[in-house]
Design a protein around this motif. Structure first.
Motif, PDB file in Angstrom:
ATOM      1  N   MET A  62       0.930  -1.158   0.198  1.00  0.00           N
ATOM      2  CA  MET A  62       0.146  -0.299   0.286  1.00  0.00           C
ATOM      3  C   MET A  62       0.733   1.178  -0.197  1.00  0.00           C
ATOM      4  O   MET A  62       0.523   1.964  -0.848  1.00  0.00           O
ATOM      5  N   LEU A  63       1.866   0.978   0.520  1.00  0.00           N
ATOM      6  CA  LEU A  63       3.036   1.961   0.702  1.00  0.00           C
ATOM      7  C   LEU A  63       3.470   2.856  -0.936  1.00  0.00           C
ATOM      8  O   LEU A  63       3.203   3.668  -0.313  1.00  0.00           O
ATOM      9  N   ARG A  64       3.401   1.549  -1.435  1.00  0.00           N
ATOM     10  CA  ARG A  64       4.650   1.854  -3.187  1.00  0.00           C
ATOM     11  C   ARG A  64       3.611   2.568  -3.381  1.00  0.00           C
ATOM     12  O   ARG A  64       3.266   3.687  -4.671  1.00  0.00           O
ATOM     13  N   LEU A  65       1.269   3.212  -3.499  1.00  0.00           N
ATOM     14  CA  LEU A  65       0.641   3.964  -3.896  1.00  0.00           C
ATOM     15  C   LEU A  65       0.691   5.300  -3.094  1.00  0.00           C
ATOM     16  O   LEU A  65       0.358   6.253  -3.648  1.00  0.00           O
ATOM     17  N   ARG A  66       2.028   5.474  -2.925  1.00  0.00           N
ATOM     18  CA  ARG A  66       1.793   7.371  -1.516  1.00  0.00           C
ATOM     19  C   ARG A  66       0.477   7.350  -0.645  1.00  0.00           C
ATOM     20  O   ARG A  66       0.361   8.785  -2.030  1.00  0.00           O
ATOM     21  N   PRO A  67      -0.170   6.650  -0.065  1.00  0.00           N
ATOM     22  CA  PRO A  67      -1.436   7.027   0.894  1.00  0.00           C
ATOM     23  C   PRO A  67      -1.078   8.526   1.356  1.00  0.00           C
ATOM     24  O   PRO A  67       0.310   8.736   1.390  1.00  0.00           O
ATOM     25  N   ARG A  68      -1.892   9.508   1.713  1.00  0.00           N
ATOM     26  CA  ARG A  68      -1.971  11.124   2.147  1.00  0.00           C
ATOM     27  C   ARG A  68      -1.828  10.610   3.694  1.00  0.00           C
ATOM     28  O   ARG A  68      -0.682  11.478   4.229  1.00  0.00           O
ATOM     29  N   ARG A  69      -2.591   9.638   4.269  1.00  0.00           N
ATOM     30  CA  ARG A  69      -2.075   9.590   5.723  1.00  0.00           C
ATOM     31  C   ARG A  69      -2.600   7.960   5.438  1.00  0.00           C
ATOM     32  O   ARG A  69      -3.761   6.947   5.497  1.00  0.00           O
ATOM     33  N   ALA A  70      -2.481   7.412   7.238  1.00  0.00           N
ATOM     34  CA  ALA A  70      -2.759   5.978   7.227  1.00  0.00           C
ATOM     35  C   ALA A  70      -3.590   6.414   8.623  1.00  0.00           C
ATOM     36  O   ALA A  70      -2.801   7.116   9.411  1.00  0.00           O
ATOM     37  N   ALA A  71      -4.191   5.133   9.232  1.00  0.00           N
ATOM     38  CA  ALA A  71      -4.460   5.117  11.172  1.00  0.00           C
ATOM     39  C   ALA A  71      -4.771   3.825  10.882  1.00  0.00           C
ATOM     40  O   ALA A  71      -5.235   2.427  10.244  1.00  0.00           O
ATOM     41  N   PRO A  72      -4.682   3.065  12.115  1.00  0.00           N
ATOM     42  CA  PRO A  72      -4.918   1.959  12.814  1.00  0.00           C
ATOM     43  C   PRO A  72      -6.585   1.346  12.422  1.00  0.00           C
ATOM     44  O   PRO A  72      -7.458   2.653  12.947  1.00  0.00           O
ATOM     45  N   ALA A  73      -6.152   0.788  11.955  1.00  0.00           N
ATOM     46  CA  ALA A  73      -8.422   0.445  11.774  1.00  0.00           C
ATOM     47  C   ALA A  73      -8.881   0.166  13.267  1.00  0.00           C
ATOM     48  O   ALA A  73      -8.096  -0.770  14.402  1.00  0.00           O
ATOM     49  N   PRO A  74      -9.867   0.241  13.549  1.00  0.00           N
ATOM     50  CA  PRO A  74     -10.958   0.814  14.697  1.00  0.00           C
ATOM     51  C   PRO A  74     -11.241  -0.994  14.788  1.00  0.00           C
ATOM     52  O   PRO A  74     -11.066  -1.883  14.125  1.00  0.00           O
TER      53      PRO A  74
END
Length: 74
Positions: A62-74
């Motif tokens: 997923m990081l290869r697609l350069r997301p703007r942000r990430a968060a732990p899933a609830p």
């Protein structure tokens, strides 16, 4: 699990996000990333985000697609 987000802004934000969602689905298949949930959400006018909830072992893909942000899933 982690949720990754790609944010889009402006009058074409929703269309651009929906287009990216199609390509994200194609990438997930090619990369062999299992158990992904994905969708589009908007929190205000002029903003739309694509999200993808993935297992932690898919983080590098997923990081290869350069997301703007990430968060732990609830």
């Amino acid at each position: 699990m982690t949720i990754f987000y790609w944010d889009y802004y402006g009058p074409d934000a929703e269309g651009t996000a929906r287009h990216f969602l199609v390509h994200l689905g194609e990438y997930i298949v090619r990369a062999g990333v299992p158990d992904c949930e994905r969708g589009v959400e908007s929190t205000r006018a002029g903003h739309c985000a694509v999200w993808c909830k993935t297992p932690d072992d898919a983080r590098e893909a997923m990081l290869r697609l350069r997301p703007r942000r990430a968060a732990p899933a609830p």
